[in-house]
Write a protein that holds these residues in place. Structure first.
Motif, short mmCIF file in Angstrom:
data_model
loop_
_atom_site.label_atom_id
_atom_site.label_comp_id
_atom_site.label_asym_id
_atom_site.label_seq_id
_atom_site.Cartn_x
_atom_site.Cartn_y
_atom_site.Cartn_z
N LYS A 808 0.88 -1.10 0.35
CA LYS A 808 0.22 0.12 -0.17
C LYS A 808 0.65 1.39 -0.20
O LYS A 808 0.40 1.66 -0.09
CB LYS A 808 -1.35 0.38 1.01
CG LYS A 808 -2.79 0.49 0.27
CD LYS A 808 -2.96 1.38 2.45
CE LYS A 808 -3.41 -0.29 3.31
NZ LYS A 808 -4.50 -0.07 4.00
N ILE A 837 7.16 4.68 1.92
CA ILE A 837 6.66 6.83 1.85
C ILE A 837 7.72 6.43 3.26
O ILE A 837 8.37 7.40 3.61
CB ILE A 837 5.56 7.12 2.05
CG1 ILE A 837 5.04 6.05 2.70
CG2 ILE A 837 5.20 6.85 0.58
CD1 ILE A 837 3.71 7.07 3.27
N ILE A 847 1.12 4.72 15.79
CA ILE A 847 0.40 3.35 14.58
C ILE A 847 0.30 2.28 15.03
O ILE A 847 -0.64 2.10 14.52
CB ILE A 847 0.84 3.00 12.57
CG1 ILE A 847 2.43 3.33 13.84
CG2 ILE A 847 1.57 4.69 12.50
CD1 ILE A 847 3.61 1.89 12.47
N VAL A 854 -1.59 7.98 9.88
CA VAL A 854 -0.26 8.84 9.11
C VAL A 854 -1.30 9.78 8.30
O VAL A 854 -0.72 9.07 6.93
CB VAL A 854 0.70 8.42 9.11
CG1 VAL A 854 1.78 9.97 8.94
CG2 VAL A 854 1.49 7.38 9.94
N PRO A 862 -4.47 8.13 4.79
CA PRO A 862 -4.21 6.74 3.68
C PRO A 862 -5.71 5.93 3.38
O PRO A 862 -6.82 5.67 4.16
CB PRO A 862 -3.35 6.40 4.52
CG PRO A 862 -3.28 6.57 5.68
CD PRO A 862 -4.12 8.16 5.65
N GLY A 866 -7.19 1.98 9.71
CA GLY A 866 -6.20 2.25 10.83
C GLY A 866 -6.62 1.12 12.50
O GLY A 866 -5.68 1.65 13.34
N LEU A 869 -2.83 -2.50 12.78
CA LEU A 869 -1.71 -2.73 13.19
C LEU A 869 -1.92 -3.04 15.10
O LEU A 869 -0.72 -3.83 15.61
CB LEU A 869 -0.38 -1.38 13.22
CG LEU A 869 -0.16 -1.25 11.55
CD1 LEU A 869 1.06 0.42 11.91
CD2 LEU A 869 0.69 -2.42 11.89
N SER A 870 -3.32 -2.42 14.91
CA SER A 870 -3.49 -2.41 16.69
C SER A 870 -3.85 -4.00 16.31
O SER A 870 -3.15 -4.63 18.09
CB SER A 870 -4.83 -1.75 16.68
OG SER A 870 -5.56 -1.85 17.84
P1 ADP Z 1 -4.75 -0.42 7.94
O1 ADP Z 1 -5.02 -1.54 8.82
O2 ADP Z 1 -5.61 0.46 7.59
O3 ADP Z 1 -3.49 -0.11 6.83
P2 ADP Z 1 -2.98 -0.26 9.97
O4 ADP Z 1 -2.72 0.18 11.59
O5 ADP Z 1 -2.11 -1.19 9.39
O6 ADP Z 1 -3.86 0.26 8.97
O7 ADP Z 1 -1.68 0.73 10.02
C1 ADP Z 1 -1.35 2.60 10.20
C2 ADP Z 1 -1.31 3.01 9.29
O8 ADP Z 1 0.34 3.42 9.68
C3 ADP Z 1 -1.70 3.62 7.78
O9 ADP Z 1 -2.50 3.85 7.72
C4 ADP Z 1 -0.09 4.95 7.37
O10 ADP Z 1 -0.12 5.89 7.99
C5 ADP Z 1 1.10 3.43 8.26
N1 ADP Z 1 1.94 2.60 7.73
C6 ADP Z 1 1.91 1.58 8.00
N2 ADP Z 1 2.23 0.24 7.34
C7 ADP Z 1 3.00 1.31 6.77
C8 ADP Z 1 4.29 0.98 6.02
N3 ADP Z 1 4.77 -0.34 5.28
N4 ADP Z 1 4.87 2.27 5.81
C9 ADP Z 1 4.21 3.14 5.44
N5 ADP Z 1 3.06 3.10 6.03
C10 ADP Z 1 2.74 2.55 6.96
#
Ligand code: ADP
Length: 903
Positions: A808, A837, A847, A854, A862, A866, A869-870
Motif C-alpha cells: 500500500k 514512504i 500507528i 498517518v 491513507p 487504521g 497494526l493494532s
Molecule cells: P490499515 O489497517 O488501515 O492498514 P494499519 O494499522 O495497518 O492500518 O496502519 C496504520 C497506519 O500506519 C497506516 O495508515 C499508515 O499511515 C502507517 N503505515 C503502516 N504501514 C506502513 C508502511 N509500511 N509504510 C508507511 N506507513 C505505514
C-alpha cells in the motif's frame, strides 16, 4: 395577740399548702403537663434568693447604713443582665452533662475529679451552715416575738429565748421533715423537682405580697404617703443621715465588695444553682428572667425605707432591733391579720431558702462526698447491690437532717455574734470561692484540676482565717490576743488586718484577700500543671459547649467494652427498672440496634449510660461506677484529638477530597479521551463502511436497470462488487476482531506451526497484491526454521497485514519488499522491509494504536481503517512476542516482530 397554738396551726397549714402545691406540681409533671414550663415561674423561683435576711434584715441594714442594703440586689441584677451569657452557657453545659449541683459541675469540668467534688461540697456545707442557722434564727425569733408580745418587752435578745429554748430545735426538725418530703420523695435522673419549684415560686409571691402589704399599711395607713413619711423622717437628725450615702460609714470599697459578692452568689449559692440551672426546663426562660427577676428585687425593696423610717420614728426607745421592725410595726398598731401575714411572709422566705438549700446540699453530700467513698470501698460491693435507690434516698435524707442540725448547733453556739446580714455575707464570701474554678472552667480551657484545687483551698483557707476564726474568738473558744496581736505575735497576720490592710471592713477585707489568693493560685498552678487527658476532653466540651452542642452522646468519650445487659442492670439499680428500660430501649431504637443478651455496647452507649447515672449520683461517682463494669481501653492522644477537634477533622476530610479530586480529574480526562476515540471510531467505521457500500449499491443498480449491458462491462462490475464486498467483510471482521480482543473473547488456538510454512502461506495469500503493484518480493528463509506454537490463522493475518501495508505504501516504480526470518537471542525474528514512504519517528508508536493513520498534507488520509497494526500488536503480544517498526521518512519502513521458539 394570737396564741401560740393559733400561730402554730397557721404555720402548719401554710406548709401543708406548700406541700399540696408541690405534690400537684409533681403529679402534673409525671403526667407530662409541667406547670413550671412558663418563664414567670422560673423567674419567681430565682427569688428564693430573697431569704429571711431580705425580709427582715434589709430594714435592719437600712437603719444602719442607709441605701447600702441595695448592693445585695444590685449584684444579682447585674449578673442576671450582664451574665446572660454565663447563665445560658452554664445551663447548656448542665443539660448536656446532666449536672446535678455546683460541686458536680466543677468536678465534672476538671476531669470528673471526685476529690475536687468533695472539696467543693465541704466548702459549701461549711459556708452555708451559718446561713441556714440565720433562717432558723429568723423563724424562731419571729415566732417568739409574736408570742411574747407586750409593748414594752419586745426584744430579740436571744437570752430571752430561754423560755422558748425548744422552739429552734422544733423548727429545725419540722423544716428537715419538709425538706425531706419535698426533695427526696423520689429519685429523678435530672435531679429536677418540678413540684418543689412550683411551691418555691408560690412562696416568692407570698413573701412579696406580705412585704408590700406592710409597706402600703405603713406608708399610707400610718402616714400620708412617701412624701409625708420621708419629710417626717428627715426632721429627725439621726434618721436624716440615712438619706445620704456616707462614705465614712459605708465606703465605696464596701459597696463594690457587696455588689461583687452578691453577683457571684446569685450563681454560686447551691440553692441558686439548683433553681437557676438544675431546675431550668427551658433555656428561653432565662431571657424573661433577665427583667422579671430584677423587677421582683425592686418590688420587694420599694418599702424598705418607709418601714425603716417609720420603725425608727415609732419604735424608738423600745428594745426592738431594726431587723424586726416589719413585724413589730403591725403589732404595735394591733393589726393582728397583718402581723400574721408578715409572719407567714417571713416564714416563706426562710423555709424556701432552707428547703432548697438543704436539698441542694444533700445532693452534693450524697453524690460528691458519700457515694465516691462508698463506691471505692470494694468491700461494700456497692455496684452489685439491688437497693441503690433506697440507699441514695436514705443518704440524702440523713444529709438534710445533719445539715439542719449543724445549722441549729451553729445557731446555739454563735447565734448572737453576727447580725442577720453579716451572717449572709459570710456565706456569700464562702461560695464566692467557687467563682474562679467555675467561671474559669467554662471560659478557659487552660484551667486544670490542680489549679482549681489550689485556688479553692487557698481561698477557703483565707476565708476561714479571716471570718471563721474571729467568730471562734468571739465565742470564747480562742484567745482574744489572736485578733489583737496576731498568731505568735506576728501583727502582719492579724485576721482582721492581714498584711497590714487596715481600711477595709471585715467582710471586704476577707473577700479581697481570699479572692486574691484563690485567683492567683488557680491561674498560677493551672499554667504550671499538665492537665490529664480526661481533663482536656472535659475542658473542650465545657468551653466549646455551643460548638459541640447537640448531644454529648454523639461524641464518644469512652473506649471500652461492656455488655449492654450489664449496663442495663447497673442503670436499673440506680434509676429503677422502668426508667432504665425506657432509656435503653430509647437509645437502641434510635440507633436501630436490636437487643440481645450478648450485645456489646459501643462507646456512645457507654457514655450515654454514664451521663444518665451522672444525673442521679453525679459525674464523679458515675465515672467510677461505669469504670467498674467496663474494661476501658486507654485513649491514644491522637484519637482524642480526632474525636474533639472537629476543625482538624474537617480539614483532613477536605484534604482527602482534594486528593480524591485529582484522581477523579485524571479519570475524567481518560474518559474524555476514550469518548473522543469512540466518536472517531464510529465516524471512521461508518465512513469505511459507506465507501464500499456506495460503490456496490450504484454498480448493482446499473446491473439491475441495464439488462443489455455488455458482457465485459458486466463482468468488470460484478468483479468490483465482489471486491468491495470482500473489503466490507474484512472491515467488519477487523472490527469484530478488535472487539473480541479487547473484551478478551478471542479464542486462541495453540498448534505447532512451522515458521517457514507460515511465511510462505502469507506470501502466497498476498501474491496477487504484490503482482498488481509490480513489486519485487524477496523472501529470505533459513533452510531449517524452528517451530512455533500458536494460532496459525491469526499469525498469517499479521503477516498479510504487514505485507499489504508494504504494498500500500510503496510509491516508486522500482519498489521492493524484503521478508526475512531469523533466529536472534533464541527467538524467532521476522521482518518485513519496504522502501516506500516511510514513517516519521513521532508516528512510530502511534500507528500501533487503534485507527491511527498517518495523515499527510499531500496524500491525505491513507486508505484502510487504521485497525490492522493494532490487531497485529494484540495478536503478537498474546503469543508472547513484540512488534515494532524502524523507519525514517521517505526511506521506507521495516516492521519487526518476535515470537518464542517451541522446542
Ligand atoms: P490499515 O489497517 O488501515 O492498514 P494499519 O494499522 O495497518 O492500518 O496502519 C496504520 C497506519 O500506519 C497506516 O495508515 C499508515 O499511515 C502507517 N503505515 C503502516 N504501514 C506502513 C508502511 N509500511 N509504510 C508507511 N506507513 C505505514
Amino acid at each position: 395577740m394570737p396564741a401560740a397554738g393559733i400561730i402554730f396551726t397557721i404555720s402548719i397549714c401554710y406548709i401543708g399548702l406548700l406541700f399540696a402545691i408541690a405534690y400537684y406540681g409533681d403529679k402534673r409533671a409525671d403526667a407530662g403537663r409541667s406547670i413550671i414550663s412558663n418563664p414567670y415561674i422560673y423567674a419567681l423561683s430565682l427569688a428564693v434568693y430573697c431569704t429571711a435576711w431580705t425580709f427582715y434584715g434589709s430594714v435592719g441594714r437600712a437603719a444602719q447604713n442607709g441605701a447600702e442594703f441595695l448592693t445585695i440586689y444590685i449584684g444579682p441584677t447585674l449578673m442576671v443582665t450582664l451574665g446572660l451569657f454565663v447563665l445560658r452557657k452554664v445551663v447548656r453545659i448542665s443539660k448536656i452533662h446532666r449536672i446535678t449541683s455546683i460541686a458536680d459541675l466543677i468536678s465534672s469540668r476538671y476531669g470528673k475529679s471526685a476529690l475536687l467534688g468533695s472539696i467543693v461540697t465541704i466548702i459549701a456545707v461549711i459556708g452555708i451552715i451559718p446561713y441556714i442557722s440565720l433562717q432558723l434564727k429568723a423563724i424562731s425569733t419571729s415566732f417568739f416575738l409574736i408570742k411574747q408580745y407586750s409593748a414594752t418587752a419586745i426584744s430579740s435578745d436571744l437570752k430571752a429565748l430561754s423560755s422558748f429554748q425548744h422552739t429552734p430545735l422544733f423548727v429545725t426538725l419540722l423544716l428537715a421533715l419538709f425538706a425531706i418530703l419535698f426533695g427526696t420523695r423520689h429519685l429523678d435522673v435530672t435531679e429536677r423537682h418540678e413540684g418543689l419549684v412550683a411551691a418555691i415560686a408560690f412562696e416568692s409571691i407570698v413573701k412579696l405580697l406580705a412585704f408590700l402589704s406592710v409597706g402600703v399599711f405603713v406608708t399610707y395607713g400610718l402616714y400620708n404617703g412617701f412624701g409625708d413619711l420621708f419629710s417626717k423622717a428627715q426632721s429627725v437628725p439621726e434618721i436624716s443621715k440615712l438619706f445620704l450615702i456616707d462614705t465614712q460609714s459605708s465606703p465605696y470599697n464596701r459597696w463594690f465588695c457587696y455588689i461583687f459578692l452578691s453577683m457571684l452568689a446569685i450563681l454560686m449559692l447551691p440553692r441558686q444553682f439548683q433553681v437557676a440551672v438544675v431546675e431550668n426546663v427551658n433555656e428561653a426562660h432565662i431571657q424573661k428572667a433577665i427583667w422579671l427577676f430584677p423587677l421582683y428585687l425592686l418590688a420587694i425593696n420599694i418599702f424598705v425605707f418607709p418601714v425603716t423610717f417609720s420603725g425608727l420614728l415609732r419604735l424608738q426607745g423600745t428594745r426592738i432591733d431594726a431587723d424586726w421592725f416589719i413585724l413589730a410595726l403591725p403589732m404595735i398598731e394591733n393589726q393582728m391579720g397583718l402581723t400574721l401575714i408578715v409572719f407567714i411572709g417571713g416564714m416563706s422566705a426562710a423555709t424556701g431558702m432552707v428547703i432548697v438549700e438543704t436539698i441542694a446540699l444533700s445532693t452534693m453530700i450524697c453524690n460528691e462526698l458519700v457515694m465516691p467513698v462508698l463506691l471505692r470501698i470494694r468491700r461494700f460491693q456497692l455496684a452489685q447491690r439491688k437497693d441503690m435507690i433506697f440507699l441514695l434516698l436514705t443518704i440524702r435524707r440523713v444529709s438534710i437532717l445533719v445539715v439542719l442540725l449543724l445549722g441549729h448547733a451553729y445557731f446555739l453556739l454563735t447565734g448572737g455574734f453576727y447580725a442577720l446580714v453579716s451572717i449572709g455575707l459570710v456565706s456569700f464570701a464562702a461560695v464566692a470561692q467557687f467563682a474562679p474554678a467555675f467561671i474559669g472552667g467554662i471560659f478557659w480551657k487552660g484551667g486544670t484540676r490542680s489549679g482549681a484545687m489550689a485556688g479553692l483551698l487557698a481561698g477557703f483557707f483565707v476565708w476561714a482565717y479571716t471570718l471563721v476564726l474571729p467568730s471562734l474568738v468571739q465565742a470564747g473558744l480562742m484567745p482574744l490576743s489572736l485578733l489583737t496581736e496576731g498568731p505568735f505575735g506576728i501583727r502582719l497576720l492579724r485576721p482582721f488586718h492581714l498584711f497590714g490592710l487596715e481600711s477595709f471592713d471585715q467582710i471586704s477585707h476577707a473577700v479581697f484577700w481570699s479572692m486574691l489568693a484563690n485567683v492567683t493560685m488557680y491561674v498560677g498552678v493551672s499554667l504550671f500543671s499538665r492537665p490529664s487527658l480526661i481533663e482536656q476532653i472535659q475542658a473542650n466540651l465545657f468551653v466549646d459547649v455551643f460548638k459541640h452542642s447537640g448531644e454529648m452522646g454523639k461524641t464518644a468519650l469512652c473506649r471500652g467494652t461492656a455488655l449492654v445487659p450489664d449496663l442495663g442492670s447497673l442503670l436499673e439499680r440506680f434509676i429503677g427498672p422502668q426508667k432504665a428500660e425506657e432509656a435503653l430501649s430509647q437509645y437502641l431504637g434510635k440507633n436501630n440496634i436490636s437487643f440481645s443478651q450478648d450485645l456489646t455496647a459501643d462507646a456512645n452507649l457507654v457514655s450515654y449510660v454514664e451521663t444518665l447515672l451522672g444525673g442521679t449520683i453525679g459525674a464523679a461517682s458515675a465515672h467510677i461506677l461505669v469504670a467498674s463494669v467496663i474494661k476501658e481501653e486507654p485513649f491514644g492522644f491522637e484519637e482524642v484529638l480526632g474525636i474533639l477537634d472537629e476543625t482538624r477533622q474537617v480539614i483532613a476530610y477536605s484534604r482527602e477530597l482534594e486528593k480524591a479530586t485529582s484522581e477523579l480529574k485524571a479519570a475524567n480526562e481518560r474518559l474524555k479521551e476514550l469518548d473522543r476515540l469512540k466518536d472517531e471510531f464510529i465516524s471512521t467505521i461508518t465512513h469505511e463502511l459507506r465507501t464500499p457500500l456506495t460503490s456496490i449499491r450504484s454498480l448493482a443498480e446499473i446491473l439491475n436497470t441495464t439488462p443489455d449491458l455488455e458482457k465485459d462491462q458486466h463482468a468488470s462490475f460484478t468483479a468490483i462488487i465482489i471486491k468491495e464486498s470482500e473489503r466490507l467483510t474484512r472491515l467488519i471482521g477487523q472490527v469484530l476482531d478488535i472487539e473480541k480482543i479487547e473484551s478478551d473473547r478471542m479464542g486462541f488456538q495453540s498448534v505447532k506451526i512451522d515458521s517457514r510454512r507460515l511465511i510462505q502461506d502469507a506470501v502466497t495469500a498476498t501474491h496477487q497484491l504484490v503482482k498488481e503493484k509490480k513489486l519485487r518480493l524477496n523472501v529470505a528463509l533459513p533452510n531449517r526454521a524452528p517451530f512455533i506454537v500458536g494460532d496459525r490463522d491469526l499469525l498469517i493475518q499479521v503477516m498479510v497485514n504487514l505485507i499489504s501495508n508494504a504494498v500500500k505504501f510503496s510509491d516508486k516504480a522500482e519498489d521492493f519488499i524484503h521478508i526475512r526470518l531469523a533466529i536472534q537471542n533464541g527467538e524467532l525474528l521476522i521482518s518485513v522491509m519496504d522502501n516506500g514512504i516511510g514513517i516519521a519517528p513521532k508516528d512510530q508508536q502511534a500507528i500501533f494504536k487503534k485507527f491511527h493513520q498517518v495523515k499527510d498534507s499531500t496524500r491525505g488520509r491513507p486508505p484502510g481503517s487504521g485497525l490492522g497494526l493494532s490487531i497485529s500488536k494484540s495478536i503478537i503480544e498474546r503469543h508472547g512476542g513484540k512488534i515494532w517498526v524502524e523507519s525514517s521518512e521517505g526511506k521506507g519502513a521495516t516492521f519487526f516482530f518476535t515470537l518464542p521458539v517451541s522446542d
